[in-house]
Scaffold this active site. Structure first.
Site, PDB file in Angstrom:
ATOM      1  N   SER A 156      19.758  65.848 -26.236  1.00 12.17           N
ATOM      2  CA  SER A 156      19.100  66.586 -25.154  1.00 12.17           C
ATOM      3  C   SER A 156      17.972  67.461 -25.708  1.00 12.17           C
ATOM      4  CB  SER A 156      20.140  67.405 -24.387  1.00 12.17           C
ATOM      5  OG  SER A 156      19.625  67.870 -23.157  1.00 12.17           O
ATOM      6  N   HIS A 349      26.659  63.539 -19.885  1.00  7.69           N
ATOM      7  CA  HIS A 349      25.431  63.832 -20.629  1.00  7.69           C
ATOM      8  C   HIS A 349      25.720  64.090 -22.107  1.00  7.69           C
ATOM      9  CE1 HIS A 349      21.504  65.198 -21.622  1.00  7.69           C
ATOM     10  NE2 HIS A 349      21.794  66.487 -21.639  1.00  7.69           N
TER      11      HIS A 349
END
Length: 386
Positions: A156, A349
């Protein structure tokens, strides 16, 4: 909201909102838990996954900064691991154990500035340029002018910083680059709703156990083993913070004090002190970093990221939780064979936390394929079809 944004939210955000009060209360303890089934939410120390810990000192214009790193392995290339926003180096704990058992490599998991146990003078500067320089400075401080071969792996926000670091050639011995579940298109779309997501999180927790329980039951981390070590790096114990109940009691005490005469004020002050002492006993936990306050840097992390990634002249790997996350530039780049891509479905995620073994297999295969590392323990490469 576009279909792309909706599909991104399903994997990137919690699968369902936390129950009211789940951050620190016991209200969610029975949620979808069968009779007699009980999970252990107690925290686990970093030492169960990493061999050592070091605070690396870096000199800069504002003084001396200290960056926390966790290490494992003694031979082979260095895998420099960069965590996502709000997380810490401990998010790589379970992955570290998995990759070390597959290939000969060294792990250096770094707490980025304002995260984990890293201490910097200017903690508010979270620009991509500054954090990329931090990575280069840490490598230089650890290895001097002759660093070993390094592969940057980032999740990320950490993936974006890895790309900025590589593009600026801040690690001269860089041999490979890996981004985990970060794509410019979907990341930019997600920024519009990120503040709402952050506001929906509990602000405090009564204990580390409660924080770990929330992270798993909210779907933020789907792997309990990883959550038990990772959440320790995401929250901190607050000194002097007051809970809403205690704050209310103190305010009522102040109002009452104004109405009382001098004889009654002494007893009111005593009650206020007792409230404060009770609050300190609770020592609630809160997030180590207020991500909402970093909003001005979000655009700089992700804008232009896809082309920057494609421009790096080294072998590249992209790991995604879903193929729908690809934007136009990366789709074209992938079709042209400019990087290796692998999709790891049924993950949230935090791919490297939810499926550490699968991520370790993908990274190990990438390293062996490019002859960057040697397999150990009879590890067999399985080359992906995409």
């Amino acid at each position: 909201m576009s279909a792309l944004e909706k599909s991104m939210h399903l994997g990137r955000l919690p699968s369902r909102p936390p129950l009211p009060g789940s951050g620190g209360s016991q209200s969610g303890a029975k949620m979808r838990m069968g009779p007699g089934r009980k999970r252990d939410f107690t925290p686990v120390p970093w030492s169960q996954y990493f061999e050592s810990m070091e605070d690396v000192e870096v000199e800069n214009e504002t003084g001396k900064d200290t960056f926390r790193v966790y290490k494992s392995g003694s031979e082979g290339p260095v895998l420099l691991l960069l965590h996502g926003g709000g997380h810490s180096a401990l998010s790589w704990a379970v992955f570290t154990a998995a990759i070390i058992s597959r290939v000969q490599c060294r792990i250096v998991a770094l707490d980025l500035r304002s995260h984990g146990e890293t201490k910097v003078k200017n903690s508010e500067d979270l620009s991509a340029e500054t954090m990329a320089k931090d990575v280069g400075n840490v490598v230089e401080a650890m290895y001097g002018d002759l660093p070993p071969p390094v592969m940057l792996i980032g999740h990320s926000m950490g993936g974006a910083i890895a790309v900025h670091t590589a593009a600026a050639n801040l690690v001269p011995s860089l041999l490979g680059l890996c981004m985990i579940d970060v794509v410019e298109g979907t990341a930019m779309d997600a920024l519009n709703s990120m503040q709402n997501f952050l506001r929906g999180r509990p602000k405090t927790f009564k204990s580390l156990e409660n924080a770990i329980e929330w992270s798993v039951k909210s779907g933020q981390i789907r792997n309990l083993e990883s959550a038990r070590v990772s959440m320790v790096g995401q929250v901190k114990q607050c000194e002097g913070i007051t809970s809403p109940e205690s704050s209310k009691s103190i305010v009522e005490g102040i109002i009452e004090e104004e109405e009382e005469d001098e004889e009654g004020s002494e007893s009111v002050n005593k009650r206020k002190k007792e409230d404060d002492m009770e609050t300190k006993k609770d020592h609630p936990y809160t997030w180590r970093i207020e991500l909402a306050k970093t909003e001005k840097y979000w655009d700089g992390w992700f804008r232009g990221l896809s082309n920057l990634f494609l421009s790096c002249p080294i072998p590249k790997l992209l790991l995604l939780a879903g193929v729908d996350r690809l934007d136009k530039d990366l789709t074209i780049g992938q079709m042209q064979g400019k990087f290796q891509m692998q999709v790891l479905p049924q993950c949230g995620h935090a791919v490297h936390e939810d499926a550490p073994d699968k991520v370790a297999e993908a990274v190990a295969t990438f390293l062996i394929r490019h002859r960057f590392a040697e397999p150990i323990g009879g590890f067999q490469c399985v080359f992906p079809g995409c």
